[in-house]
Motif scaffolding. Sequence first.
Motif, PDB file in Angstrom:
ATOM      1  N   ASP A 110     -37.258 -71.461 -27.081  1.00  0.00           N
ATOM      2  CA  ASP A 110     -36.251 -71.774 -26.071  1.00  0.00           C
ATOM      3  C   ASP A 110     -35.119 -70.749 -26.194  1.00  0.00           C
ATOM      4  OD1 ASP A 110     -34.511 -72.561 -28.153  1.00  0.00           O
ATOM      5  OD2 ASP A 110     -35.083 -74.661 -27.990  1.00  0.00           O
ATOM      6  N   TYR A 143     -33.894 -63.764 -21.790  1.00  0.00           N
ATOM      7  CA  TYR A 143     -34.782 -64.929 -21.772  1.00  0.00           C
ATOM      8  C   TYR A 143     -35.481 -65.069 -20.420  1.00  0.00           C
ATOM      9  CZ  TYR A 143     -36.504 -69.647 -22.484  1.00  0.00           C
ATOM     10  OH  TYR A 143     -37.316 -70.746 -22.611  1.00  0.00           O
ATOM     11  N   GLY A 148     -39.178 -66.367 -23.374  1.00  0.00           N
ATOM     12  CA  GLY A 148     -39.233 -66.882 -24.737  1.00  0.00           C
ATOM     13  C   GLY A 148     -40.423 -66.430 -25.550  1.00  0.00           C
TER      14      GLY A 148
END
Length: 205
Positions: A110, A143, A148
């Motif tokens: 995450d 991200y 991720g």
Amino acid sequence: NAFLAKLAELFHPMLPREGLSNAAYLEAIEKRLLEANLKEKKTAVILIDEAQKLDRASLEILRTLLNFETNEYKLVQIILMSQLELLPKIVGLKNFWDRIALKYMLNPLDLTEMKEMIQFRVRQAGYKSRTPLFAEDAFEPIYDYSEGYRRQTTALCHDLLERIVMDNKEVVDQRIVQKVTSEANGILHAAQRASLPEEWEKHQP
């Protein structure tokens, strides 16, 4: 089989790399495993990275090695680390699949985990400045691009560090991330367009 010959060489450095049959290589490996287990009380571990590159013949060899055992112990443990491309290969080998005692898949990180991974790698590389190498506003676009996945994140960060060196900057910020990822997407799109048949290209916007 070059893969089997290399495995045999790891256990018996004096064995020739060529000229022996598969059976001879396997016999030499089994003999060394027995010595390690019975005399040294050790279980050998074979760890293979990038295992998705193994072909069916190599996987069959590993399956054969898993048959080596005494009445009490397995003589060898095998650890395979790979990308997801390995999964359909081993699922298609039922005798191999059934011998796998533990299967684990690393899920994507995450945002917080990805940020911690980047900062950890920066520290491990020896960076000790009070000014963070990656600005706080850089992590979210990193991200968004890598989703991720560790390999994509690492590759992108490598490109970002190269860019700040070329641009004579000291920090990776949001603007630099957006610039580098935009260029990367443009290259990917161009490569995809180049691979299309000519008649498809005419219908592309």
